[in-house]
Design a protein around this motif. Structure first.
Motif, PDB file in Angstrom:
ATOM      1  N   MET A 103       4.455 -27.568  17.908  1.00 54.14           N
ATOM      2  CA  MET A 103       4.595 -27.706  19.351  1.00 54.14           C
ATOM      3  C   MET A 103       6.032 -28.060  19.726  1.00 54.14           C
ATOM      4  O   MET A 103       6.600 -27.499  20.671  1.00 54.14           O
ATOM      5  CB  MET A 103       3.639 -28.792  19.853  1.00 54.14           C
ATOM      6  N   LYS A 135      -4.654 -27.623  20.933  1.00 53.54           N
ATOM      7  CA  LYS A 135      -4.226 -28.636  21.900  1.00 53.54           C
ATOM      8  C   LYS A 135      -3.583 -29.795  21.153  1.00 53.54           C
ATOM      9  O   LYS A 135      -4.185 -30.405  20.283  1.00 53.54           O
ATOM     10  CB  LYS A 135      -5.418 -29.112  22.723  1.00 53.54           C
ATOM     11  N   HIS A 184      -1.510 -31.212  28.515  1.00 54.94           N
ATOM     12  CA  HIS A 184      -0.785 -30.018  28.977  1.00 54.94           C
ATOM     13  C   HIS A 184       0.126 -29.444  27.893  1.00 54.94           C
ATOM     14  O   HIS A 184       1.124 -28.782  28.198  1.00 54.94           O
ATOM     15  CB  HIS A 184       0.031 -30.314  30.234  1.00 54.94           C
ATOM     16  N   GLN A 185      -0.193 -29.714  26.648  1.00 54.49           N
ATOM     17  CA  GLN A 185       0.578 -29.158  25.538  1.00 54.49           C
ATOM     18  C   GLN A 185      -0.378 -28.416  24.607  1.00 54.49           C
ATOM     19  O   GLN A 185      -1.293 -29.009  24.037  1.00 54.49           O
ATOM     20  CB  GLN A 185       1.309 -30.257  24.766  1.00 54.49           C
ATOM     21  N   HIS A 186      -0.162 -27.136  24.474  1.00 54.08           N
ATOM     22  CA  HIS A 186      -1.007 -26.340  23.595  1.00 54.08           C
ATOM     23  C   HIS A 186      -0.273 -25.057  23.217  1.00 54.08           C
ATOM     24  O   HIS A 186       0.690 -24.663  23.875  1.00 54.08           O
ATOM     25  CB  HIS A 186      -2.342 -25.997  24.276  1.00 54.08           C
ATOM     26  N   VAL A 237      -6.862 -21.759  20.480  1.00 53.72           N
ATOM     27  CA  VAL A 237      -5.923 -22.550  21.265  1.00 53.72           C
ATOM     28  C   VAL A 237      -5.845 -23.943  20.651  1.00 53.72           C
ATOM     29  O   VAL A 237      -6.848 -24.657  20.587  1.00 53.72           O
ATOM     30  CB  VAL A 237      -6.347 -22.635  22.740  1.00 53.72           C
ATOM     31  N   GLN A 264     -11.013 -20.420  23.896  1.00 55.10           N
ATOM     32  CA  GLN A 264     -10.037 -21.143  24.701  1.00 55.10           C
ATOM     33  C   GLN A 264     -10.155 -22.643  24.486  1.00 55.10           C
ATOM     34  O   GLN A 264     -11.239 -23.132  24.289  1.00 55.10           O
ATOM     35  CB  GLN A 264     -10.242 -20.827  26.191  1.00 55.10           C
ATOM     36  N   SER A 299      -8.364 -26.005  15.991  1.00 52.21           N
ATOM     37  CA  SER A 299      -8.730 -25.420  17.280  1.00 52.21           C
ATOM     38  C   SER A 299     -10.246 -25.296  17.356  1.00 52.21           C
ATOM     39  O   SER A 299     -10.976 -25.691  16.440  1.00 52.21           O
ATOM     40  CB  SER A 299      -8.076 -24.042  17.449  1.00 52.21           C
ATOM     41  N   THR A 330       0.749 -29.477  13.432  1.00 55.98           N
ATOM     42  CA  THR A 330       0.618 -28.981  14.804  1.00 55.98           C
ATOM     43  C   THR A 330       1.642 -29.624  15.734  1.00 55.98           C
ATOM     44  O   THR A 330       2.162 -28.971  16.645  1.00 55.98           O
ATOM     45  CB  THR A 330      -0.799 -29.231  15.332  1.00 55.98           C
TER      46      THR A 330
END
Length: 399
Positions: free
Chosen positions: A329, A202, A206-208, A200, A399, A180, A325
């Protein structure tokens, strides 16, 4: 940026207005009778979730919040004005605990969520309510009741999907730095992380998800040793726990014993938390040759009889972190889809969080009882004053 994750405040609801004793007096109107109006209700105090706040630092400077009292009634059957309710903004993720009873009043988990923390007083009745055929000129009224006053502990828990746990210097901060944009302090000695850090992660378009780096735990943390349960409570918000293990510790301690130490602290603090989904992450493989790393990992898994997922990584070189990761997810998406499709699954998740909260409160209550029973001579400089400084930490939100 200063981050205060606990604060004490006093909330006072407004008093209800008194009822009025009055009699009608008008020209050419004999025997007018009673016409005293009622008082107004006292204002209540509500907490409301606000996404513009991410710390409790404002509550260090203002500790008392009081709603408006209701006005007394008047003649001509005029009721007093009700006191306005008071809305106090708090960050999302705040738990509210009654300081005296240790009752968990509620959690603010959504923006705009309202939580009543102090009920306003009831209005008093005017003498018009007491007239009867045998009591034509009543002189009875009632007074408004006093509003609730409560001392509250506000506890801000990081809102993260994944929590990292392990002994100090296991490589948790390095891991969150590698996956991150968070940049917690990293150094070659224990306890470099003294505060929670959020990052955050990623994974794709749009996936995080949000990962929390929790300060390292030591033996006795569930009893208040070291950083104690001040940061253990942050793990209760996480859906998935990653147990990071140093496979080649500098002090040559046994990694298996390290895992069992953390497991013991989790179960002591909250049995429900210890049963949360937990993955084993074997870190710092770059310090060993391929053969040594393979042997060390196999030894740890076999000794622990670990049945869950195992990931072998080197956080500093990003080896194995991408697969980790991606699997996280995928797991989170499956859980979210399951809860969206099945209300019972969503309710079960809320019940689990409720049990963890109850167990955590019971642990803190037991610790406080033992602390207060000690004689002053038992320990030097026993800090029992719970100063605001006891809860000052710093955290970086990225972020």
């Amino acid at each position: 940026m200063q981050f205060v994750d606990e604060a004490r405040i006093t909330v006072v609801a407004g008093k209800g207005g008194n009822g009025c004793m009055s009699f009608r007096r008008e020209k050419y109107v004999p025997k007018g009778g009673p016409d005293g109006g009622d008082g107004g209700h006292g204002g209540s105090v509500y907490l409301i979730g606000d996404d513009s706040l991410n710390t409790l630092i404002d509550f260090r400077f203002q500790k008392r919040y009081q709603a408006e009292s209701g006005e007394s009634g008047r003649g001509s059957q005029c009721s007093g004005k009700a006191g306005d309710d008071l809305y106090v903004k708090v960050p999302v993720g705040t738990s509210i605990v009654d300081e005296e009873t240790l009752e968990v009043i509620g959690d603010i988990t959504e923006v705009g969520q309202l939580l009543l923390v102090a009920q306003g007083g009831q209005r008093g009745l005017g003498n018009i309510h007491f007239k009867s055929s045998t009591n034509r000129a009543p002189r009875q009224t009632t007074k408004g009741t006093v509003g609730e006053e409560r001392n509250l502990n506000l506890e801000l828990k990081v809102m993260a999907d994944v929590g990292l746990l392990g002994l100090p210097n296991a490589g948790k901060s390095t891991l969150i730095r590698s996956v991150s944009a968070a940049k917690p302090k990293v150094a070659n000695y224990p306890f470099t992380t003294l505060v929670p850090n959020l990052g955050v992660v990623k994974v794709g378009l749009h996936q995080h998800f949000v990962m929390a780096d929790i300060p390292g735990l030591i033996e006795g943390a569930s009893e208040g040793t070291g950083l104690g349960f001040k940061f253990l409570r942050h793990l209760t918000r996480c859906r998935l726990l990653l147990h990071v293990v140093d496979v080649a510790p500098m002090d040559e301690t046994d990694p298996v014993a390290s895992v069992r130490t953390i497991e013991k602290e989790l179960s002591t603090y909250s049995q429900t938390l210890s049963e949360r989904t937990r993955w084993l992450v074997l870190n710092k493989l770059d310090l060993l040759s391929d053969e040594e790393a393979e042997a060390a990992c196999d030894h740890i898994v076999q000794e622990l009889n670990w049945q869950g997922p195992v990931f072998r990584i080197s956080a500093i070189s990003n080896k194995g972190t991408e697969r980790l990761t991606q699997d996280i997810m995928k797991w989170l998406q499956e859980r979210r889809a399951e809860e969206a499709a099945d209300p019972d699954a969503a309710e079960a998740e809320q019940q689990i969080r409720g049990r963890m909260e109850d167990e955590a409160v019971a642990r803190v209550e037991a610790w406080l009882n033992r602390r207060h029973k000690r004689k002053p001579s038992d320990v030097e400089d026993d800090d029992d004053d719970f100063d605001d400084d006891d809860y000052d930490v710093e955290v970086e939100y990225v972020q």
